[in-house]
Design an enzyme around this catalytic site. Structure first.
Site, PDB file in Angstrom:
ATOM      1  N   GLN A 104      20.224 -11.896  46.925  1.00 31.12           N
ATOM      2  CA  GLN A 104      18.875 -11.626  46.405  1.00 31.12           C
ATOM      3  C   GLN A 104      17.882 -12.575  47.059  1.00 31.12           C
ATOM      4  O   GLN A 104      16.686 -12.474  46.832  1.00 31.12           O
ATOM      5  CB  GLN A 104      18.836 -11.845  44.888  1.00 31.12           C
ATOM      6  CG  GLN A 104      19.772 -10.942  44.116  1.00 31.12           C
ATOM      7  CD  GLN A 104      19.957 -11.448  42.688  1.00 31.12           C
ATOM      8  OE1 GLN A 104      19.172 -11.147  41.798  1.00 31.12           O
ATOM      9  NE2 GLN A 104      21.001 -12.213  42.469  1.00 31.12           N
ATOM     10  N   ASP A 107      15.418 -16.372  51.800  1.00 29.47           N
ATOM     11  CA  ASP A 107      15.166 -17.593  52.579  1.00 29.47           C
ATOM     12  C   ASP A 107      15.831 -17.650  53.949  1.00 29.47           C
ATOM     13  O   ASP A 107      15.460 -18.465  54.797  1.00 29.47           O
ATOM     14  CB  ASP A 107      15.527 -18.839  51.747  1.00 29.47           C
ATOM     15  CG  ASP A 107      16.972 -18.852  51.237  1.00 29.47           C
ATOM     16  OD1 ASP A 107      17.845 -18.227  51.868  1.00 29.47           O
ATOM     17  OD2 ASP A 107      17.216 -19.513  50.200  1.00 29.47           O
ATOM     18  N   HIS A 122      16.485  -8.132  48.487  1.00 28.34           N
ATOM     19  CA  HIS A 122      15.059  -8.365  48.204  1.00 28.34           C
ATOM     20  C   HIS A 122      14.250  -8.660  49.462  1.00 28.34           C
ATOM     21  O   HIS A 122      13.158  -9.213  49.363  1.00 28.34           O
ATOM     22  CB  HIS A 122      14.908  -9.497  47.174  1.00 28.34           C
ATOM     23  CG  HIS A 122      15.433  -9.126  45.813  1.00 28.34           C
ATOM     24  ND1 HIS A 122      15.673 -10.050  44.821  1.00 28.34           N
ATOM     25  CD2 HIS A 122      15.757  -7.919  45.277  1.00 28.34           C
ATOM     26  CE1 HIS A 122      16.126  -9.419  43.734  1.00 28.34           C
ATOM     27  NE2 HIS A 122      16.196  -8.140  43.996  1.00 28.34           N
ATOM     28  N   CYS A 151      -2.258  -7.451  61.397  1.00 29.56           N
ATOM     29  CA  CYS A 151      -1.520  -6.752  62.454  1.00 29.56           C
ATOM     30  C   CYS A 151      -2.474  -6.490  63.625  1.00 29.56           C
ATOM     31  O   CYS A 151      -3.693  -6.514  63.445  1.00 29.56           O
ATOM     32  CB  CYS A 151      -1.030  -5.433  61.871  1.00 29.56           C
ATOM     33  SG  CYS A 151      -0.116  -4.380  62.994  1.00 29.56           S
ATOM     34  N   CYS A 153      -3.106  -3.731  64.723  1.00 30.87           N
ATOM     35  CA  CYS A 153      -3.866  -2.514  64.401  1.00 30.87           C
ATOM     36  C   CYS A 153      -5.056  -2.845  63.497  1.00 30.87           C
ATOM     37  O   CYS A 153      -5.870  -1.979  63.201  1.00 30.87           O
ATOM     38  CB  CYS A 153      -2.958  -1.468  63.740  1.00 30.87           C
ATOM     39  SG  CYS A 153      -2.601  -1.790  62.010  1.00 30.87           S
ATOM     40  N   GLY A 190      25.225 -18.480  41.644  1.00 30.93           N
ATOM     41  CA  GLY A 190      23.847 -18.975  41.548  1.00 30.93           C
ATOM     42  C   GLY A 190      22.799 -17.939  41.218  1.00 30.93           C
ATOM     43  O   GLY A 190      21.689 -18.008  41.733  1.00 30.93           O
ATOM     44  N   PRO A 217      26.198 -23.597  37.290  1.00 33.76           N
ATOM     45  CA  PRO A 217      26.307 -24.746  36.371  1.00 33.76           C
ATOM     46  C   PRO A 217      25.926 -24.396  34.938  1.00 33.76           C
ATOM     47  O   PRO A 217      26.238 -25.139  34.013  1.00 33.76           O
ATOM     48  CB  PRO A 217      25.349 -25.781  36.962  1.00 33.76           C
ATOM     49  CG  PRO A 217      24.455 -25.040  37.880  1.00 33.76           C
ATOM     50  CD  PRO A 217      25.155 -23.796  38.305  1.00 33.76           C
ATOM     51  N   GLU A 218      25.220 -23.256  34.757  1.00 38.77           N
ATOM     52  CA  GLU A 218      24.823 -22.829  33.410  1.00 38.77           C
ATOM     53  C   GLU A 218      25.525 -21.526  33.074  1.00 38.77           C
ATOM     54  O   GLU A 218      25.793 -20.717  33.951  1.00 38.77           O
ATOM     55  CB  GLU A 218      23.311 -22.528  33.369  1.00 38.77           C
ATOM     56  CG  GLU A 218      22.418 -23.582  33.938  1.00 38.77           C
ATOM     57  CD  GLU A 218      22.087 -24.659  32.931  1.00 38.77           C
ATOM     58  OE1 GLU A 218      22.187 -24.372  31.714  1.00 38.77           O
ATOM     59  OE2 GLU A 218      21.764 -25.780  33.363  1.00 38.77           O
TER      60      GLU A 218
HETATM   61  P1  OAD Z   1      17.065 -17.441  38.969  1.00 42.43           P
HETATM   62  O1  OAD Z   1      16.081 -18.541  39.162  1.00 42.43           O
HETATM   63  O2  OAD Z   1      16.773 -16.424  37.936  1.00 42.43           O
HETATM   64  O3  OAD Z   1      18.488 -18.057  38.640  1.00 42.43           O
HETATM   65  C1  OAD Z   1      19.024 -19.096  39.385  1.00 42.43           C
HETATM   66  C2  OAD Z   1      20.400 -19.411  38.839  1.00 42.43           C
HETATM   67  O4  OAD Z   1      20.977 -20.408  39.668  1.00 42.43           O
HETATM   68  C3  OAD Z   1      20.418 -19.945  37.407  1.00 42.43           C
HETATM   69  O5  OAD Z   1      21.367 -19.211  36.644  1.00 42.43           O
HETATM   70  C4  OAD Z   1      20.861 -21.406  37.579  1.00 42.43           C
HETATM   71  O6  OAD Z   1      21.667 -21.863  36.495  1.00 42.43           O
HETATM   72  C5  OAD Z   1      21.685 -21.314  38.853  1.00 42.43           C
HETATM   73  N1  OAD Z   1      21.810 -22.576  39.599  1.00 42.43           N
HETATM   74  C6  OAD Z   1      20.966 -23.637  39.641  1.00 42.43           C
HETATM   75  N2  OAD Z   1      21.435 -24.589  40.461  1.00 42.43           N
HETATM   76  C7  OAD Z   1      22.614 -24.119  40.971  1.00 42.43           C
HETATM   77  C8  OAD Z   1      23.587 -24.642  41.872  1.00 42.43           C
HETATM   78  N3  OAD Z   1      23.441 -25.832  42.423  1.00 42.43           N
HETATM   79  N4  OAD Z   1      24.669 -23.877  42.152  1.00 42.43           N
HETATM   80  C9  OAD Z   1      24.824 -22.641  41.581  1.00 42.43           C
HETATM   81  N5  OAD Z   1      23.940 -22.113  40.717  1.00 42.43           N
HETATM   82  C10 OAD Z   1      22.850 -22.834  40.420  1.00 42.43           C
HETATM   83  O7  OAD Z   1      17.289 -16.778  40.417  1.00 42.43           O
HETATM   84  P2  OAD Z   1      17.901 -15.349  40.783  1.00 42.43           P
HETATM   85  O8  OAD Z   1      18.978 -14.973  39.829  1.00 42.43           O
HETATM   86  O9  OAD Z   1      18.211 -15.381  42.216  1.00 42.43           O
HETATM   87  O10 OAD Z   1      13.146 -11.674  42.802  1.00 42.43           O
HETATM   88  O11 OAD Z   1      16.651 -14.427  40.536  1.00 42.43           O
HETATM   89  C11 OAD Z   1      16.727 -13.080  40.883  1.00 42.43           C
HETATM   90  C12 OAD Z   1      15.384 -12.597  41.386  1.00 42.43           C
HETATM   91  O12 OAD Z   1      14.364 -12.919  40.462  1.00 42.43           O
HETATM   92  C13 OAD Z   1      14.929 -13.239  42.666  1.00 42.43           C
HETATM   93  O13 OAD Z   1      15.467 -12.633  43.817  1.00 42.43           O
HETATM   94  C14 OAD Z   1      13.446 -13.060  42.606  1.00 42.43           C
HETATM   95  C15 OAD Z   1      13.234 -13.496  41.177  1.00 42.43           C
HETATM   96  O14 OAD Z   1      12.099 -13.106  40.557  1.00 42.43           O
HETATM   97  C16 OAD Z   1      11.977 -11.292  43.313  1.00 42.43           C
HETATM   98  O15 OAD Z   1      11.108 -12.071  43.658  1.00 42.43           O
HETATM   99  C17 OAD Z   1      11.844  -9.809  43.426  1.00 42.43           C
END
Ligand code: OAD
Length: 246
Positions: A104, A107, A122, A151, A153, A190, A217-218
């Protein structure tokens, strides 16, 4: 909590015995590279409202504001390095006959760590897309020369990412669903597992018989449905978990 050695052994055995493995990653895998996550303490959505920055309406209203935020994120990511979690997943590609990495994240750190087969649900921070002629270009300038960028254009360029309210790229989502349906092991790393349709992929995998393994971690809404849930940081724990026998 320290992950149980027995669970580590079991997951390693599943991985060594599998032909097809899929991995879903979220912002947490890049946290140890210094990239902020979205939700929770210090998350981007605590400082900004998604609808002010990550929607087509926000871009139509104030493209410069939206671009300032993306330019800041691009600059931050450009200064970061992939961490041992990204690298461990890149290594896993060499051990598993068919590995699909579904992310998702926008970066590009998985690519920089050496992963090859990546499904970007995404989009990508480094792709600029024309709102007029539809042209897509890779652009890695940080900061951008002109905000908002245009752009040739003449129309505005937008970040090549999926915003709230927009559909995911159909073919990418289809491939991700197929990977979830056919995987024998499905790793979830993550992600808060709250944003659809990505959040449903582990459930698809489980319904088709995969072992679902979470690393976070959560606890998340997925944790109690996973076969094994390691409460651990990806960069610390993945290199240990993915030390596989040939
Ligand atoms: P979130 O910010 O919702 O969740 C991040 C997760 O990473 C949390 O559950 C944390 O506990 C976990 N976390 C933190 N540190 C960590 C570590 N060192 N190792 C492993 N896990 C860790 O991010 P996403 O689930 O990626 O979309 O969010 C999904 C989408 O929502 C993103 O792609 C973005 C956002 O809004 C768009 O912008 C469309």
């Amino acid at each position: 909590m320290i992950p149980a050695v027995a669970d580590i052994d079991t997951v390693q055995r599943w991985l060594t015995e599998s032909q097809r493995v899929a991995v879903l990653t979220g912002a947490g895998i890049s946290a140890e590279s210094g990239i902020p996550v979205f939700r929770g303490a210090g998350g981007l959505w605590q400082q900004h409202r998604p609808e002010e920055l990550a929607t087509p309406e926000a871009f139509a209203r104030d493209p410069r504001l939206v671009w300032e935020w993306y330019d800041w994120r691009r600059t931050r990511v450009a200064a970061a390095e992939p961490n041992p979690g990204h690298r461990a997943l890149a290594q896993l590609e060499r051990h598993v006959p068919e590995l699909t990495l579904i992310t998702q994240n926008v970066d590009g750190l998985h690519e920089r760590a050496g992963s090859r087969r990546i499904l970007r649900l995404h989009g990508d921070l480094w792709t600029l897309q024309c709102t007029g002629c539809g042209r897509q270009d890779r652009n890695t300038d940080v900061p951008l020369n002109e905000l908002p960028p245009r752009c040739r254009c003449g129309a505005l360029l937008r970040p090549g990412v999926v915003w709230f309210g927009e559909a995911l790229p159909v073919e990418v989502l289809q491939q991700a669903s197929t990977a979830a349906e056919t995987a024998q092991v499905f790793l979830v790393v993550g992600t808060s597992a709250l944003v659809q349709p990505a959040a449903s992929l582990p459930f698809t995998a489980r319904a088709h018989g995969a072992h679902v393994v979470e690393i976070n971690p959560e606890k998340t809404t997925l944790s109690r449905y996973a076969d094994v849930s390691f409460l651990a940081r990806a960069g610390e724990f993945l290199p240990r978990l993915l030390q596989l026998r040939h």
